[in-house]
Design a protein around this motif. Structure first.
Motif, mmCIF file in Angstrom:
data_model
loop_
_atom_site.group_PDB
_atom_site.id
_atom_site.type_symbol
_atom_site.label_atom_id
_atom_site.label_comp_id
_atom_site.label_asym_id
_atom_site.label_seq_id
_atom_site.Cartn_x
_atom_site.Cartn_y
_atom_site.Cartn_z
ATOM 1 N N GLY A 28 -8.152 -27.059 6.804
ATOM 2 C CA GLY A 28 -9.084 -27.437 7.866
ATOM 3 C C GLY A 28 -10.335 -28.091 7.296
ATOM 4 O O GLY A 28 -10.981 -27.546 6.400
ATOM 5 N N TRP A 30 -13.208 -29.163 8.990
ATOM 6 C CA TRP A 30 -14.526 -29.037 9.640
ATOM 7 C C TRP A 30 -15.558 -28.659 8.575
ATOM 8 O O TRP A 30 -16.727 -29.024 8.655
ATOM 9 N N GLN A 31 -15.070 -27.950 7.544
ATOM 10 C CA GLN A 31 -15.950 -27.437 6.487
ATOM 11 C C GLN A 31 -16.580 -28.538 5.632
ATOM 12 O O GLN A 31 -17.432 -28.260 4.805
ATOM 13 N N ASP A 60 -6.060 -30.898 8.614
ATOM 14 C CA ASP A 60 -6.562 -30.981 9.987
ATOM 15 C C ASP A 60 -7.996 -31.490 9.948
ATOM 16 O O ASP A 60 -8.829 -30.971 9.205
ATOM 17 N N THR A 162 -6.007 -30.415 21.801
ATOM 18 C CA THR A 162 -6.723 -29.262 21.271
ATOM 19 C C THR A 162 -7.558 -28.641 22.378
ATOM 20 O O THR A 162 -8.117 -29.351 23.214
ATOM 21 N N ASN A 163 -7.561 -27.310 22.391
ATOM 22 C CA ASN A 163 -8.358 -26.539 23.350
ATOM 23 C C ASN A 163 -7.983 -26.810 24.800
ATOM 24 O O ASN A 163 -8.836 -26.689 25.687
ATOM 25 N N GLN A 183 -3.902 -27.219 19.668
ATOM 26 C CA GLN A 183 -4.676 -26.497 18.659
ATOM 27 C C GLN A 183 -5.682 -25.594 19.381
ATOM 28 O O GLN A 183 -6.510 -26.086 20.139
ATOM 29 N N GLY A 212 -9.651 -20.558 13.524
ATOM 30 C CA GLY A 212 -10.486 -19.362 13.697
ATOM 31 C C GLY A 212 -9.770 -18.088 13.303
ATOM 32 O O GLY A 212 -10.225 -16.983 13.616
ATOM 33 N N GLY A 216 -13.921 -17.443 10.367
ATOM 34 C CA GLY A 216 -14.906 -18.081 9.496
ATOM 35 C C GLY A 216 -15.185 -17.305 8.217
ATOM 36 O O GLY A 216 -16.120 -17.632 7.487
ATOM 37 N N SER A 238 -19.225 -21.765 11.417
ATOM 38 C CA SER A 238 -18.064 -20.926 11.747
ATOM 39 C C SER A 238 -18.458 -19.466 11.894
ATOM 40 O O SER A 238 -18.085 -18.801 12.870
ATOM 41 N N TYR A 242 -17.900 -17.304 15.329
ATOM 42 C CA TYR A 242 -16.966 -16.184 15.456
ATOM 43 C C TYR A 242 -17.673 -14.838 15.544
ATOM 44 O O TYR A 242 -17.101 -13.882 16.056
ATOM 45 N N GLY A 293 -10.005 -23.083 7.176
ATOM 46 C CA GLY A 293 -11.110 -23.934 6.744
ATOM 47 C C GLY A 293 -11.254 -23.934 5.230
ATOM 48 O O GLY A 293 -11.218 -22.875 4.595
ATOM 49 N N ARG A 295 -13.729 -25.258 2.089
ATOM 50 C CA ARG A 295 -14.968 -25.904 1.638
ATOM 51 C C ARG A 295 -14.637 -26.631 0.345
ATOM 52 O O ARG A 295 -14.822 -26.109 -0.759
ATOM 53 N N HIS A 301 -9.804 -20.710 -2.431
ATOM 54 C CA HIS A 301 -9.006 -19.516 -2.145
ATOM 55 C C HIS A 301 -7.508 -19.804 -2.276
ATOM 56 O O HIS A 301 -6.695 -19.070 -1.722
ATOM 57 N N GLU A 304 -5.116 -17.032 -3.668
ATOM 58 C CA GLU A 304 -5.020 -15.923 -2.709
ATOM 59 C C GLU A 304 -4.224 -16.346 -1.484
ATOM 60 O O GLU A 304 -3.373 -15.591 -0.990
ATOM 61 N N TYR A 342 -15.323 -23.885 25.737
ATOM 62 C CA TYR A 342 -15.929 -25.214 25.600
ATOM 63 C C TYR A 342 -16.299 -25.813 26.953
ATOM 64 O O TYR A 342 -16.798 -26.920 27.024
HETATM 65 N N1 NAP Z 1 -10.097 -27.627 17.591
HETATM 66 C C1 NAP Z 1 -11.246 -27.003 17.475
HETATM 67 O O1 NAP Z 1 -12.019 -26.940 18.430
HETATM 68 C C2 NAP Z 1 -11.582 -26.346 16.183
HETATM 69 C C3 NAP Z 1 -12.678 -25.472 16.110
HETATM 70 C C4 NAP Z 1 -12.955 -24.843 14.898
HETATM 71 C C5 NAP Z 1 -12.163 -25.098 13.790
HETATM 72 N N2 NAP Z 1 -11.134 -25.986 13.865
HETATM 73 C C6 NAP Z 1 -10.274 -26.288 12.693
HETATM 74 O O2 NAP Z 1 -9.952 -25.094 12.052
HETATM 75 C C7 NAP Z 1 -10.403 -25.110 10.700
HETATM 76 C C8 NAP Z 1 -10.757 -23.707 10.315
HETATM 77 O O3 NAP Z 1 -12.111 -23.463 10.522
HETATM 78 P P1 NAP Z 1 -12.770 -22.179 11.125
HETATM 79 O O4 NAP Z 1 -14.151 -22.523 11.418
HETATM 80 O O5 NAP Z 1 -11.913 -21.655 12.197
HETATM 81 O O6 NAP Z 1 -12.809 -21.176 9.882
HETATM 82 P P2 NAP Z 1 -11.780 -20.125 9.274
HETATM 83 O O7 NAP Z 1 -10.570 -20.829 8.812
HETATM 84 O O8 NAP Z 1 -11.617 -18.972 10.202
HETATM 85 O O9 NAP Z 1 -12.656 -19.626 8.041
HETATM 86 C C9 NAP Z 1 -12.834 -20.405 6.902
HETATM 87 C C10 NAP Z 1 -13.697 -19.669 5.904
HETATM 88 O O10 NAP Z 1 -13.182 -18.382 5.634
HETATM 89 C C11 NAP Z 1 -13.630 -17.960 4.353
HETATM 90 N N3 NAP Z 1 -12.582 -17.215 3.640
HETATM 91 C C12 NAP Z 1 -12.621 -15.919 3.321
HETATM 92 N N4 NAP Z 1 -11.512 -15.530 2.707
HETATM 93 C C13 NAP Z 1 -10.727 -16.594 2.614
HETATM 94 C C14 NAP Z 1 -9.432 -16.812 2.098
HETATM 95 N N5 NAP Z 1 -8.705 -15.855 1.555
HETATM 96 N N6 NAP Z 1 -8.918 -18.032 2.184
HETATM 97 C C15 NAP Z 1 -9.627 -19.036 2.733
HETATM 98 N N7 NAP Z 1 -10.872 -18.883 3.250
HETATM 99 C C16 NAP Z 1 -11.411 -17.657 3.194
HETATM 100 C C17 NAP Z 1 -14.035 -19.210 3.600
HETATM 101 O O11 NAP Z 1 -15.416 -19.069 3.322
HETATM 102 P P3 NAP Z 1 -16.049 -19.641 1.947
HETATM 103 O O12 NAP Z 1 -15.786 -21.095 2.001
HETATM 104 O O13 NAP Z 1 -17.499 -19.285 2.086
HETATM 105 O O14 NAP Z 1 -15.371 -18.952 0.825
HETATM 106 C C18 NAP Z 1 -13.743 -20.346 4.551
HETATM 107 O O15 NAP Z 1 -14.739 -21.343 4.518
HETATM 108 C C19 NAP Z 1 -11.529 -26.143 10.676
HETATM 109 O O16 NAP Z 1 -11.749 -26.705 9.428
HETATM 110 C C20 NAP Z 1 -10.985 -27.156 11.652
HETATM 111 O O17 NAP Z 1 -10.048 -27.988 11.000
HETATM 112 C C21 NAP Z 1 -10.833 -26.590 15.056
#
Ligand code: NAP
Length: 344
Positions: A28, A30-31, A60, A162-163, A183, A212, A216, A238, A242, A293, A295, A301, A304, A342
């Motif tokens: 993902g 977004w990061q 994504d 999405t959504n 999505q 999600g 996050g 994020s 969340y 997500g 970064r 990660h 893991e 949203y």
């Molecule tokens: N369609 C939509 O409306 C929408 C909305 C939100 C997100 N998204 C998509 O979904 C993706 C996911 O984003 P999200 O905001 O939902 O966040 P997420 O995937 O729930 O969380 C990502 C964060 O979790 C942390 N993390 C902790 N343990 C981890 C592990 N074992 N493996 C990987 N990460 C770990 C990381 O923090 P650290 O980097 O600090 O380590 C990472 O930045 C986005 O990039 C985007 O592509 C879509």
């Protein structure tokens, strides 16, 4: 301890469409938008090449995730240089179009798609996921009709959403628009898709691409046993998003009980809390892949994350998790169906 070269096993992949075989963990982007701290473009692209080499071949992104589409363009140029067209063919980039709810004409829609094509340096978008902010504004029907034309012309391989909520997805499917996936937010905290969405998807062969799923990073060892974080301690978009969900779902005390339970399960399987949280959603019947997500160039990660494909949750794990979830509030009743957050 040396760095072990990792490659994901074959079970990490699935046939998403007749022409696309994807990784079930989707990176993902977004990061990289800036809302999660600074990203160094050069390090990010290097990192993308490593992800790809290890089997994390599916991305994504969205038109509005800062430089994400440009990163795909640069990543693909470098990938082609290193591995030729064969390497390129093994990579999939799923973008989104999130227009403001204005009049949707053929040129407006074409221009948006062509902008993504240019930025991503592709002849055809693998997947265009469409978001719409306001169902009372019916222009989304025009947008989707024009997107479908572009699909027929070969500018888009597959159309997705999405959504979208269940009612509007159903209406589109009944209108004959071929939708491949939706999505949506889907995690141990937010199980709204299970209420109606999953069943509709099963009936119509539509995949879900959850996001999600790790909240996050809240669903991890980092927050186990920790006092409730103050708003200013939540330093990514994020985490803020969340944490609100967790508050609505049942609050920090119940969340800690969930983390404790997940930790017990994780220890039993010699994996981690995020591994368990993702495995749970990945096993839902219409989930093609879970978006995590990344970064890029800043946090890693991958090792893991690869463990997700090395264990399964058993009946006892599910019972333990359900015992905690049974005490949470009903987000479907409080927020509504998928995506309603949203559309205040
Ligand atoms: N369609 C939509 O409306 C929408 C909305 C939100 C997100 N998204 C998509 O979904 C993706 C996911 O984003 P999200 O905001 O939902 O966040 P997420 O995937 O729930 O969380 C990502 C964060 O979790 C942390 N993390 C902790 N343990 C981890 C592990 N074992 N493996 C990987 N990460 C770990 C990381 O923090 P650290 O980097 O600090 O380590 C990472 O930045 C986005 O990039 C985007 O592509 C879509």
């Amino acid at each position: 301890m040396g760095m072990r070269k990792m490659t994901l096993p074959p079970v990490s992949r699935m046939q998403f469409t007749s022409d696309m075989h994807i990784c079930r963990i989707i990176n993902g982007m977004w990061q990289v938008s800036g809302a999660h701290g600074p990203i160094d473009p050069r390090a990010a692209i290097q990192n993308m090449l490593e992800y790809h080499r290890e089997g994390f071949t599916t991305w994504d992104l969205a038109d509005h995730y800062g430089p994400a589409e440009d990163f795909i363009g640069e990543f693909r140029r470098q990938l082609a240089k290193a591995g030729g067209t064969q390497a390129l063919a093994a990579s999939q980039a799923f973008t989104k179009w999130v227009p403001s709810p204005m009049k949707m004409t053929r040129p407006v829609v074409r221009e948006a798609v062509e902008r993504s094509l240019r930025r991503m340096d592709v002849e055809r978008l693998d997947l265009l996921q469409f978001h719409w902010w306001d169902y009372t504004n019916p222009n989304y029907l025009d947008a989707l009709a024009y997107l479908d034309e572009l699909r027929e012309q070969g500018k888009i391989r597959h159309l997705a959403l999405t959504n979208f909520d269940t009612a509007h997805l159903e209406a589109l499917l009944k209108n004959g628009i071929h939708i491949v996936s939706n999505q949506v937010q889907f995690s141990l905290i937010d199980r709204r898709p299970e209420v109606q969405m999953v069943q509709l998807c099963q009936e119509h062969g539509v995949w879900l691409l959850p996001y999600g799923t790790m909240c996050g990073g809240l669903l991890s060892e980092i927050y186990l046993g920790r006092a409730e974080p103050r708003p200013w301690e939540l330093n990514t978009a994020s985490l803020q998003k969340y944490k609100h969900m967790v508050d609505t779902w049942g609050g920090w005390k119940l969340f800690q009980e969930l983390l404790q339970t997940l930790k017990g399960i994780a220890d039993k399987h010699q994996v981690t809390i995020p591994n368990v949280a993702v495995r749970y959603v990945l096993d839902s019947p219409v989930v093609a892949g879970v978006i995590l997500g990344v970064r890029l160039g800043a946090a890693d990660h991958r090792q893991e994350t690869g463990q997700i494909f090395g264990f399964m949750l058993d009946e006892q794990d599910h019972v333990q998790i359900q015992t905690v979830l049974d005490r949470s509030r009903d987000l479907y009743r409080l927020i509504g169906d998928c995506g309603d957050e949203y559309r205040g």
